[in-house]
Design an enzyme around this catalytic site. Structure first.
Site, PDB file in Angstrom:
ATOM      1  N   LYS A   1      -3.396  -8.470   1.998  1.00  0.00           N
ATOM      2  CA  LYS A   1      -2.963  -8.693   0.613  1.00  0.00           C
ATOM      3  C   LYS A   1      -1.719  -9.573   0.524  1.00  0.00           C
ATOM      4  CE  LYS A   1       0.680  -5.729  -0.525  1.00  0.00           C
ATOM      5  NZ  LYS A   1       1.159  -5.798   0.851  1.00  0.00           N
TER       6      LYS A   1
ATOM      7  N   GLY B   1       0.813  -1.208   0.000  1.00  0.00           N
ATOM      8  CA  GLY B   1       0.000   0.000   0.000  1.00  0.00           C
ATOM      9  C   GLY B   1       0.850   1.265   0.000  1.00  0.00           C
ATOM     10  N   ASN B   2       2.009   1.206   0.662  1.00  0.00           N
ATOM     11  CA  ASN B   2       2.852   2.394   0.730  1.00  0.00           C
ATOM     12  C   ASN B   2       3.529   2.710  -0.586  1.00  0.00           C
ATOM     13  OD1 ASN B   2       2.200   2.721   3.395  1.00  0.00           O
ATOM     14  ND2 ASN B   2       3.904   1.445   4.085  1.00  0.00           N
TER      15      ASN B   2
ATOM     16  N   LYS C   1      -7.294  -5.325  10.626  1.00  0.00           N
ATOM     17  CA  LYS C   1      -6.735  -4.744   9.400  1.00  0.00           C
ATOM     18  C   LYS C   1      -6.953  -3.234   9.376  1.00  0.00           C
ATOM     19  CE  LYS C   1      -5.451  -4.276   5.109  1.00  0.00           C
ATOM     20  NZ  LYS C   1      -4.039  -4.416   4.728  1.00  0.00           N
TER      21      LYS C   1
ATOM     22  N   LYS D   1       3.645 -10.072   6.169  1.00  0.00           N
ATOM     23  CA  LYS D   1       4.612 -10.278   5.085  1.00  0.00           C
ATOM     24  C   LYS D   1       5.488 -11.498   5.383  1.00  0.00           C
ATOM     25  CE  LYS D   1       4.905  -5.335   3.928  1.00  0.00           C
ATOM     26  NZ  LYS D   1       3.485  -5.307   3.693  1.00  0.00           N
TER      27      LYS D   1
END
Lengths: 317, 317
Positions: free
Chosen positions: B218, B9-10, B122, B276
């Site tokens: 994600k 997202g970043n 989230k 992640k």
């Protein structure tokens, strides 16, 4: 047969309904029941309108003061994700598990110099009274125009020139996937230097594509897609049973089987039946194949030539 | 090689940037320049986050009083259309014209009984001060939680169980299309009777799928996708150069080449590095292949094993 089916905005949201998620889902479910029967028999590409939906997103974006509203190309892409998702899900729920339903986001090239950018005609969002519409136009800088049941915001609607995602659609059709694509007439993009209108990607290359603030007519885009995919039949599914001459007059009559030469030169409602007729004419003239306009509720009869307006080539028997 | 690349997202919107269309487009353009170089060499599936974007849409929908805000599955589908469109366009602008870039809307099945529906984790939308976040939580019924730089709204994030659009992705990859899919972790859907949460399709069949109000992580979804597609490498591209132990402490150190057994049991930031690492572990353990976590700016070095955290199988030399 390979069918390209355009689903009218009214099949997704009737004019008298608030654009809630529940209403759209209920309508999409009903539409999916018709479409699933057709998809079970044929190779199908589905397109859909987005006028009410893109108008609602624009209103929501304007109501939130934290961030400037996104341009129409971006809002259109949002509606394609939403409507495509709901349609895909309801269709997949009705089809055999092995049948793939795939939703593609589709960009469509338009001319940056299309005169439509100076003369907005495409209605989006809710229907207002004339007084409301005039107040909003003054406050927000909208263009507005009257239609059947009131006034609406109108935006630029350039002609679709090229469907950019055509190859992916064709590959998925080869596998007999049901493909949902070109929602809302596709996302309008232009080639070349950053335009004054639209999101403007600022890409470096002189021939780069970038978004532009507009909403392409979904029937005209669907017609182009049907020509490029060499569809056997173009189906324009809407909420009226056929094309009418003298609509609303005592002499009103539905057109059944008709040839392009008989349709050309007749007047139909702008932003409504006119683009459907133009879309059908363009397909039939280019391909010599059949285009049908009629009610989604009778789509099997439409395909069988038993309902709706059947536009056949001038050379047909 | 067949790569599945998750775009953080970043990479699309930095935490310190307002979520304007201009900012996102500029970031996406920068990301596309890195990604296009990789796509020129490999078969690539791209996924992306949507936390800031789906939060913004929720705020906009709440700000407009005309229609009740759409549920998170529908808003997520909207963000997939938007981000997918912009990513596709910028990538296609940089790749040879013959290379197809295709954006698919992807539904992902989750368990209706996933405990995540009771324990939202989230983060979506903007970062607030604690006082602002507490006021909003009280006013809107949000769950909120602290993170690095402030407080954010948190929503349910069930585990992805099955990527429903897998077959279409695989068919397009066979043609070497660059496929953008599973945006925002995919659109969460559940099988069975209408759930209390979510849009609830109301489909009749007992095994019908319907949307559910959640946002799937994600990275976890991308890991599942990479396993199902039998990717050669899973790439998790973010805004930090590597995974760190003791993040923010004097003993902080970056991890280079590392095996699952060395990562398991270490603590990482929830909603950020933890998923992640979990995503990388799951991929490496299931496939024996490599997962890399690092900066998008060094993606070629990541692939070459010259940068980032390289998670390799326990059995690797």
């Amino acid at each position: 047969m390979k069918l390209v089916v355009a689903l009218g905005g009214n099949a997704l949201l009737r004019r008298d309904q608030p654009p809630t998620a529940e209403n759209q889902l209920a309508n999409i479910r009903r539409a999916a029941q018709q479409l699933a029967r057709v998809a079970a028999q044929h190779t199908v590409v589905l397109t859909h309108g987005n006028g009410p939906q893109v108008g609602l997103l624009a209103l929501q974006a304007e109501a939130y003061t934290g961030v400037e509203a996104y341009p129409l190309d971006v809002l259109g892409a949002q509606t394609d994700g939403m409507i495509g998702y709901l349609l895909e899900q309801e269709l997949a729920n009705l089809l055999p598990a092995a049948r793939v339903v795939a939703t593609l986001i589709t960009r469509v090239e338009v001319h940056a110099q299309d005169p439509a950018f100076q003369y907005p005609t495409k209605p989006i969002g809710p229907v207002y009274t004339q007084a409301e519409a005039e107040r909003l136009a003054a406050a927000k800088g909208w263009a507005i125009a009257p239609e059947r049941t009131g006034w609406r915001r109108v935006v630029a609607s350039p002609l679709p020139q090229r469907v950019l995602g055509l190859q992916a659609i064709a590959w998925l059709l080869e596998r007999n996937a049901v493909v949902i694509a070109a929602g809302g007439g596709g996302i309008p993009v232009v080639r070349g230097a950053p335009a004054a209108v639209g999101s403007g990607s600022g890409a470096e290359a002189a021939d780069a594509l970038q978004g532009v603030a507009a909403v392409i007519d979904k029937d005209l885009c669907t017609s182009l897609l049907a020509r490029e995919l060499q569809a056997d039949v173009l189906v324009i599914a809407t909420d009226v049973p056929a094309v009418y001459l003298d609509w609303g007059l005592p002499t009103q009559r539905a057109l059944g089987r008709v040839k392009p030469a008989e349709l050309a030169g007749q007047a139909f409602a702008a932003g409504s039946m006119a683009p459907k007729v133009a879309a059908a004419l363009a397909f039939v003239r280019a391909t010599g194949r059949r285009a049908v306009i009629g009610s989604l509720d009778h789509i099997e009869d439409l395909l069988a030539g038993q309902a709706g307006t059947q536009v056949v080539a001038d050379a047909a028997d």
